[in-house]
Design an enzyme around this catalytic site. Structure first.
Site, mmCIF file in Angstrom:
data_model
loop_
_atom_site.group_PDB
_atom_site.id
_atom_site.type_symbol
_atom_site.label_atom_id
_atom_site.label_comp_id
_atom_site.label_asym_id
_atom_site.label_seq_id
_atom_site.Cartn_x
_atom_site.Cartn_y
_atom_site.Cartn_z
ATOM 1 N N ILE A 690 64.511 1.900 105.138
ATOM 2 C CA ILE A 690 65.926 2.253 105.297
ATOM 3 C C ILE A 690 66.328 3.444 104.435
ATOM 4 C CG2 ILE A 690 66.682 -0.057 105.967
ATOM 5 C CD1 ILE A 690 67.564 -0.523 103.090
ATOM 6 N N GLY A 691 65.447 3.924 103.577
ATOM 7 C CA GLY A 691 65.819 5.060 102.754
ATOM 8 C C GLY A 691 64.691 5.521 101.869
ATOM 9 N N LYS A 712 62.298 -1.749 96.752
ATOM 10 C CA LYS A 712 61.915 -0.375 96.460
ATOM 11 C C LYS A 712 60.431 -0.351 96.108
ATOM 12 C CE LYS A 712 64.467 2.206 93.768
ATOM 13 N NZ LYS A 712 65.035 2.769 92.518
ATOM 14 N N ASP A 836 71.475 9.812 86.744
ATOM 15 C CA ASP A 836 71.413 10.286 88.125
ATOM 16 C C ASP A 836 72.565 9.689 88.930
ATOM 17 O OD1 ASP A 836 70.431 11.806 90.199
ATOM 18 O OD2 ASP A 836 68.970 10.312 90.850
#
Length: 1003
Positions: A690-691, A712, A836
């Site tokens: 998905i990413g 992840k 970030d």
């Protein structure tokens, strides 16, 4: 009316004039009774209306309470004030049609509603006061009221535009108050008609939705004593012509977008008593204030003011309130400050002030708040405050103060907060603490306090928060603390406290957080702690505790448990021997588990005699034989699997699974889990991707239970084709692969170390980590946020298809995200830098509540080891603070800059980088070039923010964003201040989490 005529016909005929007056009087009685009959009268106002009746022909309106008549018996004034009477509609047309001599109509502070259309018929009015009611609709044309001298329609619910063009017909107007009507149609320029009303003494237009600049013509109103323009959308500078208003006693300009310095000559306003220009963007110094000797209250917080506090303020004999917090002020405070009048409070927090605290601010014994936190103050606490019994808050945290605390300060009877955290104070905690009957919070962390905790602390019955961590305290925890029924959080970590944990703490039924880590506590852990119904976090690590882990702790619902580095023995209760508490028992080698977890040794069974020994021997022999058989089978299967894996690696990924072989995996759980590692690994497939980001690919994995998690995948050094699927870049260049894997390894360790210890509603939850046997592949398993990232919702095609985000959602996302970052910067033992912050790292749950995510670049801030790793870029283009380009150092203010960019995205709907900004330019540059006029500022807003109230809030949020993205780090607010400013941006509408800032004192 027929009955009135009949009554009139029966009057004695003393002459035509008498009859006329009688007829007129009855008519006025009827009008007043019609007004009374429209009201709902509360019991407390019944006496006021007791005489309002029509008892006989002798009844006269002049006998009615609150009614005034002239010599002819005609009604000239009606005053029904502050009675709480209610009405759905007031018969203004009846009053105005029947009372031709009416000059004053004053109905403030009631609960009157409906429109006011009929009020224009009262052409003889000189005073109209309808303030503090619930009138609605449009303010009608008031131009017929040519005799009007005082007009007050403030604090109602009017809509539409105010009839500014009617003002020239009222040349005698001395009072104009139309503020606190937030539903007025916005005015983009300051109404020019106002500057012609040269008789004005009071102009109250706060929260009237007025924009534009304050015109030079304001200088025409030389009779003004009270000018209030706060809570509007005013821009530009305070005009120099304002210095002509030498009769001003009160000037209120707070919560606008005013910028620039205080105009030269501002000191000419020598009569000024109340001045508030806080929550703007003012710059320059306070030097123009040095001659305003009549000041009673000075409020300039949340600006960008610099320089010193003028020493003349120490001689101001009327000054009682001073709020200058969240600026960039330097130098020392005048030592005589507040010593002349009945001083109330000072708040100069979050500046760079130095020197000692002025000692005489409580000289008159009236001071309630002393707030000087987050500065560079030094020296001791003046002894004069030890007898200041009126003090409610005493906050000097995060300075460089030293010395012993005056004994009486501990015993202040009305203090609810004593905050001395982060200084160099010495001496002991005074025994007088038991007399602090109102004390709610005591913050003493990170000082050099020594001695024992006084037993008298048990008498501070209202104490809820006690933080005395990181000091040099010794002695024992007093048993008297068990009497603190309201105590919710106690932190004594990092001291030299010895003795046993008192069993009396089991009586503190409100306790939710206990931190006794890093002391010299001995004895056993009291089983009574397990009876605390609200206990959520328990840390007794790094002590000398012995004995067993109490079984009673198993009944608690702990989000955090740390018993490590003690001398505990025996079996850990099975409900606690779970992966979620996997690191909670380290450093206790004699602890064991009965359920076979891998982080504790298995408990040995009790000796069972010869038969047991024999049985063990038989079982051992059988297992040895089986091991030989399985070894042979395993060798054959290994050869077969290896060949199959090599074939799959040659032809591609085959089934789409990322991991082509299943080996041994290490799962570390940080929450209670209802799945194992194999469910997760099986779901890491191409079709579930998905990413992708700089720190790894993200997969959506649906578990067997139906629950969904986000996973992840981070590649480590040494990855093999059989265990991972390296990127094309890695395949082309082994050196790139090694370097990328090394960086990702660091990112993995960083993210795990950071997220595993964080518990905050606006920070993404890390459920567990899974690492392959050879260390080549690592997975992080998070809660799944179904609405994706903020970036996708604002800028992505799918987000646009679903309608994007409305302003209420955008505002909630801004506040929630800010609170998450505030927690990282201010709520942890040491500040945590995200490094970030960007819209793609803010994830949204099913109700669009935000979570800060992707801590792959996070770093615990350590002042002794500055972050200066060359060649490793921390952040994303468009979000990185400008100082990073030349310092290679990231600070908390770098995160603030990045968050400011996110706010700009929320307000403008634009991405951080766009081609139309120009070469080497970003959204910060683009916005900065469009702040010179109100029209340009409004044009910056996303067109989807359509409602007027939403635009007003968006402009306020834009102002916060501009402060956050200042090129100079020191000019940026802290995240704590950012949260406060964002909460203040929603004043004027009902948000459950938004508090009014009218008090103007930070908590």
């Amino acid at each position: 009316m027929r009955n009135q005529r009949e009554q009139a016909s029966q009057l004695p005929r003393d002459g035509a004039a008498t009859e006329t007056r009688a007829l007129h009087g009855v008519s006025e009685v009827a009008a007043l009774l019609a007004f009374k009959n429209s009201l709902t009268i509360p019991p407390g106002a019944a006496d006021f209306f007791a005489k309002w009746d029509a008892a006989g022909v002798a009844s006269s309106p002049c006998n009615f309470t609150g009614v005034t008549c002239n010599s002819s018996g005609s009604v000239t004034a009606i005053r029904v004030e502050v009675l709480g009477v209610a009405a759905a509609s007031v018969p203004f047309d009846v009053l105005c049609g029947s009372l031709p001599a009416l000059a004053t109509l004053s109905l403030p502070s009631n609960a009157l509603a409906g429109g006011i259309d009929g009020v224009g018929g009262c052409t003889g009015l000189e005073e109209l006061n309808l303030a503090f009611n619930s009138f609605s609709g449009v303010v009608p044309d008031l131009s017929p009221l040519t005799k009007l001298q005082k007009l007050n329609v403030s604090q109602n619910s009017f809509t539409g535009g105010f009839p500014w063009d009617a003002l020239p017909s009222m040349p005698d107007l001395t009072v104009l108050a139309a503020g606190d009507n937030g539903f007025f149609t916005q005015t983009d320029t300051f109404p020019a008609e106002i500057t012609k009303l040269t008789n004005l003494t009071v102009l109250y237009l706060s929260a009237a939705n007025i924009g534009g600049v304050i015109p030079p013509g304001i200088g025409n109103l030389v009779k003004l004593s009270n000018l209030q323009l706060s809570d509007n959308r005013l821009t530009g500078e305070i005009p120099p012509e304002i210095t002509k208003l030498t009769n001003l006693l009160q000037l209120e300009l707070y919560n606008n977008s005013l910028r620039g310095d205080l105009p030269t000559g501002f000191g000419k306003l020598a009569k000024l008593q109340l001045f508030d220009a806080s929550m703007n963007m003012l710059t320059g110094t306070l030097s123009e204030l040095r001659s305003l000797t009549q000041l009673i209250s000075l409020q300039l917080f949340y600006n960008n003011l610099t320089g010193e506090v003028p020493p003349e303020l120490g001689d101001f004999k009327e000054l009682v309130n001073l709020s200058l917090y969240s600026n960039n002020l330097t130098g020392e405070l005048p030592q005589n400050l507040g010593s002349w009048a009945e001083f109330n409070f000072i708040d100069v927090s979050t500046n760079a002030l130095s020197g000692t605290i002025p000692p005489y601010m409580c000289k008159r014994g009236t001071m309630t708040k002393l707030l000087v936190l987050e500065n560079n103050f030094s020296g001791q606490i003046p002894a004069t405050y030890a007898t200041c019994t009126t003090l409610q808050r005493f906050r000097v945290s995060k300075n460089s103060m030293s010395g012993d605390v005056p004994e009486g300060l501990w015993a202040l009877p009305n203090a609810d907060i004593i905050d001395l955290e982060g200084n160099h104070f010495t001496g002991g905690i005074g025994d007088g603490i038991g007399k602090a009957g109102s004390l709610n919070s005591l913050y003493l962390a990170r000082n050099r306090f020594s001695g024992a905790i006084p037993p008298s602390i048990g008498n501070a019955s209202n104490l809820e928060i006690l933080d005395i961590s990181s000091n040099e305290l010794s002695g024992e925890i007093p048993a008297s603390m068990g009497s603190l029924a309201n105590l919710g959080s106690v932190n004594i970590a990092g001291n030299g406290i010895s003795g046993e944990i008192p069993v009396s703490l089991g009586m503190c039924s409100s306790l939710n957080t206990v931190n006794f880590a890093g002391n010299k506590l001995a004895g056993t852990i009291p089983s009574e702690l397990g009876s605390l119904p609200r206990l959520n976090s328990l840390d007794v690590s790094g002590n000398d505790l012995s004995g067993a882990v109490p079984a009673s702790l198993a009944g608690l619902k702990l989000s955090y448990l740390n018993l490590s580095d003690n001398r505990l023995v025996g079996p850990v209760p099975e409900p606690l021997a779970i992966p979620a508490y996997g690191e909670s028992f380290h450093g206790n080698p004699r602890l064991c588990a009965t359920n076979g977890v891998d982080f504790l040794r298995r408990c040995s069974p009790e000796a069972g005699g010869h038969s047991a020994s024999t049985a063990r021997t038989i079982v051992t022999c059988l297992l040895a034989g089986l091991a030989v058989v399985f070894a042979a089978l395993g060798a054959a299967m290994y050869i077969t699997k290896r060949r199959r894996a090599e074939a799959e690696a040659t032809v591609g990924r085959g089934s789409g699974k990322l991991f082509a072989k299943k080996g041994s995996w290490d799962l570390k759980s940080f929450r209670v889990l209802a799945f194992d590692e194999h469910e997760v690994i099986d779901g890491v497939r191409d079709e579930n991707l998905i990413g992708s980001g700089g720190s790894g690919d993200v997969y959506r994995v649906k578990l067997g239970s139906g629950a969904v998690v986000a996973v992840k995948h981070i590649t480590r050094a040494g990855a093999s084709a059989a265990s991972t699927a390296p990127s094309a870049a890695m395949l082309r260049s082994p050196s790139v692969a090694r370097r990328t894997a090394s960086v990702r390894c660091r990112e993995f360790d960083s993210e795990v170390g950071t997220l595993s210890s964080i518990r905050h509603v606006n920070v993404v939850k890390l459920l567990c980590s899974i690492t392959s046997e050879d260390g080549a592949a690592s997975l992080l398993v998070y809660e799944h946020l179904p609405n994706g990232s903020l970036y996708e919702r604002l800028h992505g095609a799918e987000g646009c298809k679903l309608g994007g985000l409305g302003w209420p959602e955008r505002y909630d996302i801004a506040v929630g995200s800010a609170r998450g970052l505030e927690y990282l910067h201010h709520g942890c033992d040491r500040p945590i830098l995200h490094r970030d912050v960007k819209s793609s790292n803010i994830l949204l749950d099913e109700t669009f509540k935000p979570r800060i995510a992707d801590f792959g670049l996070a770093k615990i801030l350590n002042s002794a080891t500055p972050d200066s790793t060359p060649g490793v870029v921390a952040g994303t283009l468009g979000y990185m603070a400008p100082e990073y380009a030349y310092t290679w150092k990231v600070t908390e203010k770098s995160d603030v800059f990045s968050f400011g960019v996110v706010l700009l995205e929320l307000v403008t709907g634009r991405t951080a980088i766009m081609a139309e900004y120009g070469q080497s330019r970003d959204i910060v540059d683009w916005v900065a070039r469009r702040l010179d006029s109100r029209d340009k500022v409004i044009a910056l807003l996303d067109a989807k923010i359509g409602e007027e109230w939403a635009k007003e809030e968006a402009v306020r949020v834009l102002r916060v964003a501009v402060l956050c993205t200042s090129r100079t780090p020191s000019m940026r607010p802290s995240m704590r201040t950012v949260v406060q400013m964002l909460e203040a941006a929603a004043i004027g509408r009902e948000f459950g989490h938004v508090a009014s800032v009218k008090g103007k004192v930070i908590p």
